[in-house]
Scaffold this motif. Structure first.
Motif, PDB file in Angstrom:
ATOM      1  N   ILE A 105       0.791  -1.232   0.000  1.00  0.00           N
ATOM      2  CA  ILE A 105       0.118  -0.091  -0.080  1.00  0.00           C
ATOM      3  C   ILE A 105       0.814   1.217   0.068  1.00  0.00           C
ATOM      4  O   ILE A 105       1.846   1.417   0.634  1.00  0.00           O
ATOM      5  N   GLY A 106       0.610   2.057  -0.916  1.00  0.00           N
ATOM      6  CA  GLY A 106       1.235   3.562  -0.902  1.00  0.00           C
ATOM      7  C   GLY A 106       2.650   3.404  -1.854  1.00  0.00           C
ATOM      8  O   GLY A 106       3.210   4.389  -1.890  1.00  0.00           O
ATOM      9  N   SER A 107       2.922   2.137  -2.414  1.00  0.00           N
ATOM     10  CA  SER A 107       3.969   1.893  -3.292  1.00  0.00           C
ATOM     11  C   SER A 107       4.111   2.684  -4.588  1.00  0.00           C
ATOM     12  O   SER A 107       4.944   3.100  -5.143  1.00  0.00           O
ATOM     13  N   GLY A 108       2.616   2.809  -5.011  1.00  0.00           N
ATOM     14  CA  GLY A 108       2.537   3.480  -6.423  1.00  0.00           C
ATOM     15  C   GLY A 108       2.321   2.546  -7.347  1.00  0.00           C
ATOM     16  O   GLY A 108       2.477   2.901  -8.473  1.00  0.00           O
ATOM     17  N   LYS A 109       1.726   1.077  -7.192  1.00  0.00           N
ATOM     18  CA  LYS A 109       1.506   0.179  -8.173  1.00  0.00           C
ATOM     19  C   LYS A 109       0.380   0.504  -8.942  1.00  0.00           C
ATOM     20  O   LYS A 109       0.530   0.534 -10.390  1.00  0.00           O
ATOM     21  N   SER A 110      -0.437   1.429  -8.737  1.00  0.00           N
ATOM     22  CA  SER A 110      -1.394   1.837  -9.280  1.00  0.00           C
ATOM     23  C   SER A 110      -1.038   2.803 -10.458  1.00  0.00           C
ATOM     24  O   SER A 110      -1.584   2.910 -11.554  1.00  0.00           O
ATOM     25  N   LEU A 111      -0.184   3.851 -10.037  1.00  0.00           N
ATOM     26  CA  LEU A 111       0.478   4.897 -10.972  1.00  0.00           C
ATOM     27  C   LEU A 111       1.097   4.221 -11.998  1.00  0.00           C
ATOM     28  O   LEU A 111       1.074   4.303 -13.151  1.00  0.00           O
ATOM     29  N   VAL A 112       1.810   3.285 -11.531  1.00  0.00           N
ATOM     30  CA  VAL A 112       2.776   2.277 -12.485  1.00  0.00           C
ATOM     31  C   VAL A 112       1.826   1.651 -13.752  1.00  0.00           C
ATOM     32  O   VAL A 112       2.282   1.810 -14.686  1.00  0.00           O
TER      33      VAL A 112
ATOM     34  N   GLN B 152      -0.628   1.553 -19.034  1.00  0.00           N
ATOM     35  CA  GLN B 152      -1.725   1.830 -19.967  1.00  0.00           C
ATOM     36  C   GLN B 152      -1.559   2.886 -20.935  1.00  0.00           C
ATOM     37  O   GLN B 152      -1.876   2.817 -22.171  1.00  0.00           O
ATOM     38  N   ALA B 153      -0.797   4.120 -20.541  1.00  0.00           N
ATOM     39  CA  ALA B 153      -0.290   5.092 -21.425  1.00  0.00           C
ATOM     40  C   ALA B 153       0.338   4.523 -22.354  1.00  0.00           C
ATOM     41  O   ALA B 153       0.393   5.051 -23.593  1.00  0.00           O
ATOM     42  N   PHE B 154       1.273   3.512 -22.186  1.00  0.00           N
ATOM     43  CA  PHE B 154       2.043   2.832 -23.243  1.00  0.00           C
ATOM     44  C   PHE B 154       1.285   2.038 -24.329  1.00  0.00           C
ATOM     45  O   PHE B 154       1.891   1.572 -25.359  1.00  0.00           O
TER      46      PHE B 154
ATOM     47  N   VAL C  40      -4.181  -3.585 -18.839  1.00  0.00           N
ATOM     48  CA  VAL C  40      -4.088  -3.883 -17.378  1.00  0.00           C
ATOM     49  C   VAL C  40      -5.400  -4.547 -16.807  1.00  0.00           C
ATOM     50  O   VAL C  40      -6.446  -3.774 -16.838  1.00  0.00           O
ATOM     51  N   TYR C  41      -5.246  -5.412 -16.240  1.00  0.00           N
ATOM     52  CA  TYR C  41      -6.274  -6.058 -15.551  1.00  0.00           C
ATOM     53  C   TYR C  41      -5.987  -5.868 -13.942  1.00  0.00           C
ATOM     54  O   TYR C  41      -5.045  -6.361 -13.406  1.00  0.00           O
ATOM     55  N   ALA C  42      -6.935  -5.250 -13.379  1.00  0.00           N
ATOM     56  CA  ALA C  42      -6.878  -4.871 -11.830  1.00  0.00           C
ATOM     57  C   ALA C  42      -7.809  -5.872 -10.957  1.00  0.00           C
ATOM     58  O   ALA C  42      -8.795  -5.732 -11.045  1.00  0.00           O
ATOM     59  N   ALA C  43      -6.830  -6.847 -10.553  1.00  0.00           N
ATOM     60  CA  ALA C  43      -7.754  -7.941 -10.018  1.00  0.00           C
ATOM     61  C   ALA C  43      -8.646  -7.570  -8.839  1.00  0.00           C
ATOM     62  O   ALA C  43      -9.824  -8.329  -8.817  1.00  0.00           O
ATOM     63  N   ASP C  44      -7.960  -6.909  -7.922  1.00  0.00           N
ATOM     64  CA  ASP C  44      -8.517  -6.500  -6.717  1.00  0.00           C
ATOM     65  C   ASP C  44      -9.855  -5.493  -6.997  1.00  0.00           C
ATOM     66  O   ASP C  44     -10.943  -5.966  -6.453  1.00  0.00           O
ATOM     67  N   ASP C  45      -9.806  -4.570  -7.913  1.00  0.00           N
ATOM     68  CA  ASP C  45     -10.885  -3.968  -8.533  1.00  0.00           C
ATOM     69  C   ASP C  45     -12.092  -4.917  -9.145  1.00  0.00           C
ATOM     70  O   ASP C  45     -13.208  -4.842  -8.957  1.00  0.00           O
ATOM     71  N   ARG C  46     -11.363  -5.775 -10.006  1.00  0.00           N
ATOM     72  CA  ARG C  46     -12.206  -6.810 -10.790  1.00  0.00           C
ATOM     73  C   ARG C  46     -13.125  -7.644  -9.741  1.00  0.00           C
ATOM     74  O   ARG C  46     -14.206  -7.985  -9.757  1.00  0.00           O
ATOM     75  N   ALA C  47     -12.474  -8.061  -8.811  1.00  0.00           N
ATOM     76  CA  ALA C  47     -13.107  -8.839  -7.706  1.00  0.00           C
ATOM     77  C   ALA C  47     -14.262  -8.283  -7.119  1.00  0.00           C
ATOM     78  O   ALA C  47     -15.265  -8.659  -7.015  1.00  0.00           O
TER      79      ALA C  47
ATOM     80  N   ALA D  46      -2.326  -6.817  -8.796  1.00  0.00           N
ATOM     81  CA  ALA D  46      -2.905  -7.607  -7.459  1.00  0.00           C
ATOM     82  C   ALA D  46      -2.024  -7.318  -6.262  1.00  0.00           C
ATOM     83  O   ALA D  46      -0.708  -7.245  -6.375  1.00  0.00           O
ATOM     84  N   ALA D  47      -2.840  -7.276  -5.058  1.00  0.00           N
ATOM     85  CA  ALA D  47      -1.817  -6.872  -3.993  1.00  0.00           C
ATOM     86  C   ALA D  47      -1.210  -8.087  -3.317  1.00  0.00           C
ATOM     87  O   ALA D  47      -0.219  -8.170  -2.827  1.00  0.00           O
ATOM     88  N   LEU D  48      -1.853  -9.342  -3.637  1.00  0.00           N
ATOM     89  CA  LEU D  48      -1.316 -10.580  -3.151  1.00  0.00           C
ATOM     90  C   LEU D  48      -1.009 -11.251  -4.508  1.00  0.00           C
ATOM     91  O   LEU D  48      -1.543 -11.344  -5.688  1.00  0.00           O
ATOM     92  N   MET D  49       0.443 -11.730  -4.402  1.00  0.00           N
ATOM     93  CA  MET D  49       1.041 -12.413  -5.650  1.00  0.00           C
ATOM     94  C   MET D  49       1.961 -13.560  -5.419  1.00  0.00           C
ATOM     95  O   MET D  49       2.614 -13.358  -4.254  1.00  0.00           O
ATOM     96  N   LYS D  50       2.140 -14.848  -6.356  1.00  0.00           N
ATOM     97  CA  LYS D  50       2.939 -15.399  -5.932  1.00  0.00           C
ATOM     98  C   LYS D  50       4.252 -15.299  -7.098  1.00  0.00           C
ATOM     99  O   LYS D  50       3.848 -14.601  -8.032  1.00  0.00           O
ATOM    100  N   ALA D  51       5.117 -15.925  -7.144  1.00  0.00           N
ATOM    101  CA  ALA D  51       6.350 -15.963  -8.261  1.00  0.00           C
ATOM    102  C   ALA D  51       5.865 -16.466  -9.480  1.00  0.00           C
ATOM    103  O   ALA D  51       4.941 -17.279  -9.254  1.00  0.00           O
ATOM    104  N   ALA D  52       6.133 -15.944 -10.529  1.00  0.00           N
ATOM    105  CA  ALA D  52       5.799 -16.544 -11.831  1.00  0.00           C
ATOM    106  C   ALA D  52       5.825 -17.910 -11.859  1.00  0.00           C
ATOM    107  O   ALA D  52       7.029 -18.468 -11.641  1.00  0.00           O
ATOM    108  N   GLY D  53       4.702 -18.606 -12.521  1.00  0.00           N
ATOM    109  CA  GLY D  53       4.897 -19.867 -12.775  1.00  0.00           C
ATOM    110  C   GLY D  53       4.627 -20.871 -11.520  1.00  0.00           C
ATOM    111  O   GLY D  53       4.534 -21.953 -11.392  1.00  0.00           O
ATOM    112  N   ASP D  54       4.264 -20.233 -10.300  1.00  0.00           N
ATOM    113  CA  ASP D  54       4.005 -20.956  -8.838  1.00  0.00           C
ATOM    114  C   ASP D  54       2.399 -20.932  -9.059  1.00  0.00           C
ATOM    115  O   ASP D  54       1.796 -20.291  -8.191  1.00  0.00           O
ATOM    116  N   HIS D  55       2.095 -21.903  -9.609  1.00  0.00           N
ATOM    117  CA  HIS D  55       0.652 -22.370  -9.942  1.00  0.00           C
ATOM    118  C   HIS D  55      -0.408 -21.204 -10.307  1.00  0.00           C
ATOM    119  O   HIS D  55      -1.346 -20.730  -9.716  1.00  0.00           O
TER     120      HIS D  55
END
Length: 203
Positions: free
Chosen positions: A15-22, A27-29, A33-40, A116-125
Motif C-alpha cells: 500500500i502506498g508503493s504506487g503500483k496503481s500509478l505504474v 496503460q499510457a504505453f 491492464v487487469y486490476a484483480a482487486d478492483d475486478r473482484a 494484484a496486492a497478493l501474488m506468487k512468483a511467476a509459474g508458482d501455480h
C-alpha cells in the motif's frame, strides 16, 4: 507468439508503493491492464453465480435491498473468523481466475499486466510469466497514504503495512523491481522495462 497468447506480467507492491500509478503509465504505453482487486469487487456486485454463492455462505444481509454488496456487514462477519474468510475467498478467487482467462484471450497486445496486492512468483501455480514489484520506502508510503486518506492516522497506516507481506518477501518473487522512491525518475525505468518486455515476447 500468437496475439491470443500474450505474455502475462504480474505487478504488485505494498500500500502506498504506487503500483496503481505504474499501471496507469503502462496503460499510457498501450498495455492492457487487469486490476484483480478492483475486478473482484465488480464481480461480487455483478456476477449472479458468485452473488448466489456468497448469500448462501453469509446470508441475505450480504446485499442490501438494491442488490449492493454490503462490505461493512461482510467485514464484520469475516474479520474475526479466518475460516469464514477462507471460504469466502474460495468463492471469489475461482471467479476472478476465470474472468482473467477470458480477459487475457480478448487482448491483442504482445503482453498484458495483471495487478494484484497478493501474488506468487511467476509459474508458482499461476499463469504469470514475470513479476514486477513496485517498491518505495515505508516513510514515503506513509506520507502518500496520509495525503490521499487524511482521516487515517499514522498508527493505523503502519498497522495496515504490518499486516501485508514484507518487502523481503516481495523481492523474493520479483523478476523486476521498480523504485518509486522519489529519488529515481519513474518514467525512464518504466520505458526501459516496457522495451525489455516487448523484446522478451519476440525472443
Amino acid at each position: 507468439m500468437s496475439t491470443h497468447s500474450p505474455l502475462q506480467i504480474g505487478i504488485t507492491g505494498g500500500i502506498g508503493s504506487g503500483k496503481s500509478l505504474v499501471c496507469r503509465i503502462f496503460q499510457a504505453f498501450g498495455v492492457p491492464v487487469y486490476a484483480a482487486d478492483d475486478r473482484a469487487k465488480w464481480l461480487t456486485q455483478h456476477d449472479p453465480i458468485l452473488k448466489a454463492d456468497i448469500i448462501r455462505l453469509l446470508g441475505t444481509d450480504t446485499y442490501d435491498q438494491q442488490g449492493n454488496y454490503n462490505r461493512a456487514f461482510v467485514a464484520s462477519r469475516v474479520f474475526h473468523d479466518p475460516e469464514l474468510l477462507h471460504q469466502l475467498n474460495n468463492l471469489i478467487h475461482p471467479r476472478v481466475y476465470a474472468d482473467t482467462l477470458t480477459w487475457v484471450q480478448q487482448q491483442h497486445y504482445p503482453y498484458v499486466i495483471k495487478e494484484a496486492a497478493l501474488m506468487k512468483a511467476a509459474g508458482d501455480h499461476n499463469t504469470l510469466d514475470k513479476v514486477i514489484v513496485v517498491h518505495a520506502p515505508e516513510n514515503i508510503r506513509i506520507d502518500r497514504i496520509r495525503l490521499r486518506d487524511p482521516h487515517r492516522s499514522e498508527a493505523e497506516i503502519r498497522n495496515i503495512i504490518a499486516r501485508q507481506i514484507s518487502d523481503e518477501e516481495r523481492f523474493r518473487i520479483a523478476d523486476y523491481v521498480i523504485d518509486n522512491d522519489e529519488a529515481r525518475l519513474l518514467l525512464p525505468q518504466l520505458a526501459t522495462l516496457h522495451q525489455t518486455l516487448l523484446e522478451l515476447v519476440q525472443s
